[in-house]
Write a protein that holds these residues in place. Structure first.
Motif, mmCIF file in Angstrom:
data_model
loop_
_atom_site.group_PDB
_atom_site.id
_atom_site.type_symbol
_atom_site.label_atom_id
_atom_site.label_comp_id
_atom_site.label_asym_id
_atom_site.label_seq_id
_atom_site.Cartn_x
_atom_site.Cartn_y
_atom_site.Cartn_z
ATOM 1 N N LEU A 1 0.838 -1.199 0.000
ATOM 2 C CA LEU A 1 0.000 0.000 0.000
ATOM 3 C C LEU A 1 0.875 1.251 0.000
ATOM 4 C CD1 LEU A 1 -3.088 0.511 0.179
ATOM 5 C CD2 LEU A 1 -2.651 1.201 2.534
ATOM 6 N N ARG B 1 4.015 1.481 -0.833
ATOM 7 C CA ARG B 1 4.765 1.568 -2.087
ATOM 8 C C ARG B 1 3.893 2.109 -3.204
ATOM 9 N NH1 ARG B 1 7.955 -3.236 -4.325
ATOM 10 N NH2 ARG B 1 8.541 -1.635 -5.785
ATOM 11 N N LEU C 1 -0.114 0.684 -19.036
ATOM 12 C CA LEU C 1 -0.848 1.706 -18.293
ATOM 13 C C LEU C 1 -1.907 1.047 -17.421
ATOM 14 C CD1 LEU C 1 -1.529 4.300 -21.133
ATOM 15 C CD2 LEU C 1 0.298 4.343 -19.475
ATOM 16 N N PRO C 2 -1.578 0.779 -16.168
ATOM 17 C CA PRO C 2 -2.613 0.252 -15.287
ATOM 18 C C PRO C 2 -3.641 1.361 -15.024
ATOM 19 C CG PRO C 2 -0.414 -0.053 -14.370
ATOM 20 C CD PRO C 2 -0.286 0.904 -15.485
ATOM 21 N N LEU C 3 -4.909 0.998 -15.097
ATOM 22 C CA LEU C 3 -5.952 1.995 -14.867
ATOM 23 C C LEU C 3 -5.774 2.629 -13.491
ATOM 24 C CD1 LEU C 3 -8.493 3.273 -16.040
ATOM 25 C CD2 LEU C 3 -9.831 1.542 -14.867
ATOM 26 N N SER C 4 -5.324 1.779 -12.535
ATOM 27 C CA SER C 4 -5.148 2.297 -11.174
ATOM 28 C C SER C 4 -4.114 3.421 -11.153
ATOM 29 C CB SER C 4 -4.725 1.176 -10.237
ATOM 30 O OG SER C 4 -3.519 0.605 -10.678
ATOM 31 N N VAL D 1 -5.691 6.596 -12.741
ATOM 32 C CA VAL D 1 -6.608 7.239 -11.802
ATOM 33 C C VAL D 1 -5.833 7.862 -10.642
ATOM 34 C CG1 VAL D 1 -8.477 6.806 -10.153
ATOM 35 C CG2 VAL D 1 -8.548 5.789 -12.412
ATOM 36 N N TYR D 2 -4.797 7.140 -10.201
ATOM 37 C CA TYR D 2 -4.007 7.646 -9.085
ATOM 38 C C TYR D 2 -3.317 8.957 -9.446
ATOM 39 C CZ TYR D 2 -0.151 7.990 -5.783
ATOM 40 O OH TYR D 2 0.741 8.450 -4.858
ATOM 41 N N SER E 1 -5.761 11.673 -9.690
ATOM 42 C CA SER E 1 -6.208 12.130 -8.368
ATOM 43 C C SER E 1 -5.182 13.062 -7.745
ATOM 44 C CB SER E 1 -6.429 10.948 -7.433
ATOM 45 O OG SER E 1 -7.258 9.994 -8.030
ATOM 46 N N LEU F 1 -5.393 16.393 -9.370
ATOM 47 C CA LEU F 1 -6.599 17.093 -8.926
ATOM 48 C C LEU F 1 -6.409 17.639 -7.517
ATOM 49 C CD1 LEU F 1 -9.522 17.715 -9.766
ATOM 50 C CD2 LEU F 1 -10.206 15.647 -8.579
ATOM 51 N N LEU F 2 -5.885 16.787 -6.631
ATOM 52 C CA LEU F 2 -5.697 17.212 -5.243
ATOM 53 C C LEU F 2 -4.765 18.417 -5.169
ATOM 54 C CD1 LEU F 2 -5.438 14.000 -3.044
ATOM 55 C CD2 LEU F 2 -7.175 15.791 -3.008
ATOM 56 N N LEU G 1 -6.459 21.545 -6.558
ATOM 57 C CA LEU G 1 -7.405 22.075 -5.574
ATOM 58 C C LEU G 1 -6.661 22.651 -4.369
ATOM 59 C CD1 LEU G 1 -10.229 19.398 -5.682
ATOM 60 C CD2 LEU G 1 -10.252 21.703 -6.627
ATOM 61 N N TYR H 1 -5.461 25.974 -5.260
ATOM 62 C CA TYR H 1 -6.555 26.941 -5.246
ATOM 63 C C TYR H 1 -6.909 27.328 -3.810
ATOM 64 C CZ TYR H 1 -11.247 28.806 -5.745
ATOM 65 O OH TYR H 1 -12.356 29.595 -5.667
ATOM 66 N N ALA H 2 -6.958 26.311 -2.944
ATOM 67 C CA ALA H 2 -7.321 26.581 -1.550
ATOM 68 C C ALA H 2 -6.271 27.474 -0.884
ATOM 69 C CB ALA H 2 -7.451 25.259 -0.780
#
Lengths: 556, 294, 245
Positions: free
Chosen positions: C197, C199, C215-218, C221-222, C225, C228-229, C232, C235-236
């Protein structure tokens, strides 16, 4: 909703999304040969598992950088496997961990499986240390443990890096095979008929590891015929001109019953000893009776002796020095070192020693037959066409390298496809009587038979030591060296015959290694440097200059 | 009409604006006065939409502002620090700003504002090559690009030379029609010269709101030196006198009631008591006094 | 979102010499390491496989992209032009996004410029053609990593208006993600799944896949993410900082 709450919800949402996607384990393997995905065969094999299988990685702990990448590849592969079935368990053991006692116990355990560490020097600031590595995996079920040597395919002179990348490609298949070996579990019976059958069977039965799943029984033809349904395979050896007709008949009928057969034939019955004994030896090829039968099945044996510059050595006394005879080792092209042919089937790349071999080729005109080369000479080989008398003269003069112009020659091929019985329309009364005495019916054809023809019996024949004990198969007493490849190749060939369908599907391209050609680069070195480094830099400077010029023109 | 209703803003618990209530009319040039740190700039930033974290409401044309981005399109703002991109050409900067507004023909508009603020001779330069005064004009030009209905200028004449200041005044006066112009300055005479209305801010609230024109006409104050001391009480009862202070012996400052002139009454009263005036000097009423009296 | 915003950022990147110097550094360093200096070059590697380039690039971009993109906000703060941006009828979120996209486009240009290096690989191993499909996968992977580095840099550019500080912050975050989790997983002798986890939070293990064209989908997406984080987060932090101005 307050901002903190929003952020919290977002993070938790992303976390959950990531976990779900991680579970789904969807990968887009964009390589054209799907190199990094589990093959369908693996998936099938793994999902069929009922009993738990434990895979242990010993390449763990503080491993050198060259192995880090390989380790991550192994991780990836094992993770892929585990995601297919919950029966797979993964364990990592760092052999350098634990108390001295624990480490010793582990070493002893590993040694009992013939697993030894490779050592490597690690230079730290002040001292040169030696560290030990176990590049091994073990695969166990409830009863047995089989070890996989991760660098087992390392060729002599090959760099570790190459061996690693080579090994990466074959690892999945090795794992598959090992898991299948565990699954098969039942000891297959293989009958051995023909010349030196007892020696052959003894040599193979002495071998552990890969051949451990089989039991080789020297058998007379009638015994084979009676027990034909219990046999998984048959080996037939022949080096004498004549061969017992019943052996031919039984082998034929075994093929007609879809029992795979491996033929080992020696067209030249020579050994170094015989040359040494007589000073010279008439090397005349014999037309063996059995060749006609093999011809009918679609393979042809060449009449010429193979010579290969990739060969083993023999000792030669070159004089007396201080009352002691002085011996040097000289390359002996009649003892070629062969390699398993990977062009169609993946096979472990380990050297196979052969002695006075001849090559075997498929007959082209046989419809429906498929032939596959399994064992091949180097390109620096030739046929000895004109040589009839073998002497040691060739050792005194440098071989004419230019004449060793290839091409690669196949020493063993596999032939599969529909076959008609060799005894069709020529079944004699005694043949028929023999069959009826063993309660066997004559079968005149089969849709699919598999056989392997090997142009050298010595590949499988163990040598006898002076005290009468048996050297392992593949032992070269001249060099006092064991060629592990012989047993490995026999095991894998047998595997190919018996479980070839699973084996065959596993056709990941092994020859796609993009070996770099330094000369091609050096020839146009400066052009390349400019093209790949200078050009992008130039383009970026140029675009900035042009852009600023454009701005100036527009706004100034 | 722009109305601020109970605008409050605090930084780290410190109240900068403690409830601003004011109504500004179209055509007004409004000056904002106050000591440093009383919240002038904060108020202007709220008005221009830069500072969004405040309480209270802004009502423009009878509608409370909810879509800030739409409101910003009607506002032109020149910040006190006049931030610009130094590496950009003047025209490049203006066309970048123009891209954010839906301007019909941006090229023409840019030329127009360049002429308006008088930088056409320097418009081919990069911003860092300009003097402070010219930079200030570029800032003003960018604030004018969108034909703002509300023009907000924070310390607009910083760094301008006297000649430029005069031009600047003319420019703003010519533009005041149909707009609300709000400017802050620490130079009182500047506000005096330009504004119709001045708002004093102290401690985060508007402490006084004056129309400058009326102020000048209405109040007459004067200094007076008399031969003998006089009885202040006796003068205080006069209806035309708002206030009388004794500055020193025989020296007085007298402020008349708005719209009345008390000089004649004082003269008569003194004559009646046998006292006489040695000197009478009219006090010039200006913003400084207003600033101090507020 | 307005094209104007992206255009302005691209203009800044394209017209400043920082961009050019960063690109030059990228090609000089990768050229040196991959073709000249011993230890990490193609001759030692033995194969003309582009994954060596992609591994090198995924590491090098960790330094190059911050150089390019930490100025995005810190320069606005330094020149007070953040106030200009605030007064424009555009939300700060769009401005943040525009800056991110502009840097991402620039990163894409940089990757396109690397194509000659890949084609040379075809020349020096002509017998087996390059796997263009895998190559596309590797490019997408490297691009995703680059986007993450840019999101780190964007965040760092709000943290401080000093360029040097921002660069260091961006590189430290990058390192943390590239190696930090990897080392953390090794440091603690955690059991199987926890180690995995930790790693899997890092890039090092993932970039290995990506550089091979897997290209693992994970991973997609990771990395998405993470981007995106950090956007954001930028921006914050930005709005928080602007409040106190």
């Amino acid at each position: 909703m307050s901002r903190v709450l929003k952020i919290g919800v977002l993070i938790i949402g992303l976390l959950i999304l990531n976990l779900i996607i991680h579970r789904l384990d969807i990968r887009f393997d964009l390589t054209s040969d799907k190199k990094y995905s589990l093959s369908e065969q693996s998936k099938e094999l793994i999902s069929d598992l009922k009993d738990p299988i434990e895979i242990t990685v010993f390449l763990d702990g503080d491993i050198p950088i060259q192995f880090k990448k390989y380790r991550s590849f192994i991780d990836q592969l094992l993770r892929n496997l585990r995601s297919q079935s919950s029966s797979i368990r993964l364990t990592y053991i760092d052999p350098s961990e634990g108390s001295a006692q624990e480490r010793q116990d582990l070493q002893r355990y590993l040694r009992s499986y013939g697993v030894y560490p490779i050592s490597r020097k690690v230079s730290t600031k002040d001292e040169l240390n030696q560290s030990f590595l176990y590049p091994y995996l073990s695969v166990s079920d409830r009863q047995r443990t089989i070890f996989i040597d991760l660098l087992g395919d390392k060729k002599p002179g090959q760099s570790e890096q190459d061996a690693i990348s080579q090994s990466e490609i074959g690892l999945e298949q090795k794992l598959n095979k090992t898991i299948r070996d565990l699954k098969i579990n039942s000891n297959g019976l293989v009958g051995v008929m023909g010349d030196s059958k007892k020696l052959i069977a003894a040599g193979l039965n002495n071998a552990n590891g890969k051949l451990g799943n089989y039991f080789f029984i020297p058998m007379d033809p009638n015994v084979v015929m009676i027990n034909i349904d219990t046999l998984q395979g048959l080996m037939v050896s022949n080096h004498k001109f004549e061969i017992d007709r019943t052996i031919q008949l039984v082998a034929d009928q075994a093929l007609m019953r879809s029992i795979p057969v491996i033929w080992f034939i020696d067209k030249y019955d020579i050994s170094i000893d015989s040359i040494g004994e007589y000073g010279q030896y008439p090397a005349s090829p014999r037309q063996l009776v059995i060749e006609d039968q093999l011809f009918k099945y679609g393979s042809k044996t060449e009449p010429y002796l193979l010579q290969d510059l990739r060969c083993s050595q023999i000792p030669q006394v070159v004089g007396i020095e201080g009352g002691q005879s002085k011996t040097i080792f000289i390359d002996y092209p009649h003892h070629p070192v062969l390699f398993p042919n990977n062009s169609v089937h993946p096979m472990s790349q380990a050297e196979v020693i052969s002695f006075f071999a001849t090559s075997v080729s498929p007959l082209e005109a046989k419809p429906g037959l498929r032939s596959v080369p399994l064992l091949t000479s180097s390109v620096r080989s030739k046929y000895t066409q004109d040589l009839r008398i073998l002497t040691f003269d060739m050792l005194r003069i440098e071989p004419d390298v230019a004449s060793f112009s290839g091409p690669e020659r196949d020493i063993a091929i596999m032939v599969e496809g529909p076959q008609e019985s060799y005894f069709n329309n020529r079944l004699s009364t005694s043949d028929a009587e023999f069959l009826s005495s063993t309660n066997a019916e004559f079968i005149d054809g089969v849709d699919r038979a598999k056989q392997i023809v090997v142009g050298d019996l010595q590949i499988v024949l163990p040598k006898l030591s002076t005290d009468g004990s048996l050297f392992p198969v593949g032992y070269n007493s001249w060099e006092r060296k064991l060629y592990r490849g012989n047993l490995l190749w026999i095991a894998e060939s047998l595997e190919l015959l018996l479980h070839g369908d699973q084996y065959l599907g596993n056709t990941k391209s092994l020859n796609s290694a993009r070996i770099i050609d330094r000369k091609a680069f050096d020839d146009r070195k400066y052009y390349y440097y400019f093209f790949m480094i200078g050009l992008p830099i130039l383009l970026s400077w140029l675009s900035t200059i042009l852009w600023n010029w454009y701005r100036k023109k527009k706004y100034a | 009409m722009l109305q601020l209703v109970d605008i409050q803003k605090s930084f780290d618990g410190y109240n900068v604006l403690g409830g601003i209530n004011v109504r500004l009319n179209t055509g007004d040039i409004v000056g904002l006065l106050g000591e440093n740190g009383v919240g002038k700039t904060t108020m202007l930033k709220i008005l221009s939409g830069i500072t969004q974290d405040y309480s209270g409401s802004i009502i423009y044309q009878d509608v409370e502002i909810e879509n800030l981005q739409e409101f910003k399109k009607k506002v032109g703002f020149l910040s006190e620090r006049n931030p610009l991109y130094p590496q950009m050409y003047v025209k490049e900067y203006l066309s970048y700003i123009a891209l954010h507004y839906s301007i019909n023909n941006p090229k023409i508009k840019i030329e127009e504002v360049i002429n308006q603020v008088g930088i056409s001779d320097k418009s081919h330069l990069k911003i860092y090559q300009l003097s402070k005064g010219y930079k200030q004009r570029v800032g003003l030009a960018s604030a004018l690009l969108n034909d703002p209905e509300i023009l907000i200028l924070d310390e607009p004449i910083n760094g301008l030379d006297p000649k430029q200041i005069l031009q600047y005044r003319q420019l703003l006066r010519s533009m005041s029609h149909g707009r609300i112009i709000i400017l802050s300055s620490h130079l009182m005479q500047e506000i005096e010269a330009l504004c119709d209305r001045v708002l004093f801010i102290s401690d985060g609230v508007i402490s006084s709101d004056n129309r400058l024109v009326d102020q000048d006409l209405s109040t007459i104050s004067f200094f007076m030196t008399t031969a003998k001391s006089l009885d202040i009480k006796f003068l205080k009862d006069e209806p035309s006198i708002a206030d009388i202070k004794e500055l020193s012996k025989n020296e007085y400052e007298i402020r008349s009631v708005e719209g009345m002139d008390s000089r004649q009454v004082v003269f008569q009263q003194l004559a009646a008591t046998g006292n006489y005036i040695l000197e009478l000097r009219l006090k010039e009423q200006n913003l400084t006094d207003l600033f101090h009296s507020s | 979102m307005r094209i104007a915003l992206i255009y302005k950022e691209l203009n800044t990147l394209l017209s400043s010499w920082v961009g050019v110097i960063a690109i030059s550094a990228f090609f000089l360093i990768s050229g040196l390491f991959l073709w000249v200096l011993p230890g990490s070059n193609f001759w030692d590697y033995g194969y003309a496989d582009p994954d060596l380039f992609f591994e090198m690039a995924s590491f090098l971009l960790l330094f190059i992209l911050p150089l390019l993109s930490v100025g995005l906000f810190s320069q606005e703060f330094k020149h007070d032009t953040i106030e200009t941006l605030q007064s424009l009828p555009t939300s700060m979120f769009h401005i943040t996004l525009a800056k991110f996209l502009a840097a991402v486009i620039f990163c894409m240009v940089l990757l396109v410029l690397a194509i000659p290096m890949i084609t040379v690989l075809n020349d020096v191993s002509p017998n087996v053609p390059l796997d263009y499909q895998a190559l596309l996968g590797s490019f997408i992977g490297l691009f995703l990593l680059g986007a993450c580095y840019i999101s780190f840099s964007l965040f760092a550019s709000v943290v401080s208006e000093e360029l040097a500080t921002s660069v260091i912050v961006a590189i430290v975050i990058g390192f943390l993600f590239y190696y930090g989790f990897e080392y953390a997983a090794e440091l603690f002798s955690l059991d199987d799944s926890t180690g995995y986890l930790i790693r899997s939070l890092g890039f090092a293990g993932r970039s290995d896949d990506l550089s091979k064209g897997v290209l693992p989908l994970s991973t997609i997406v990771y990395l998405g993410s993470i981007c995106l984080l950090f956007i954001l987060g930028t921006y914050a932090l930005l709005t928080h900082k602007l409040k106190s101005i």
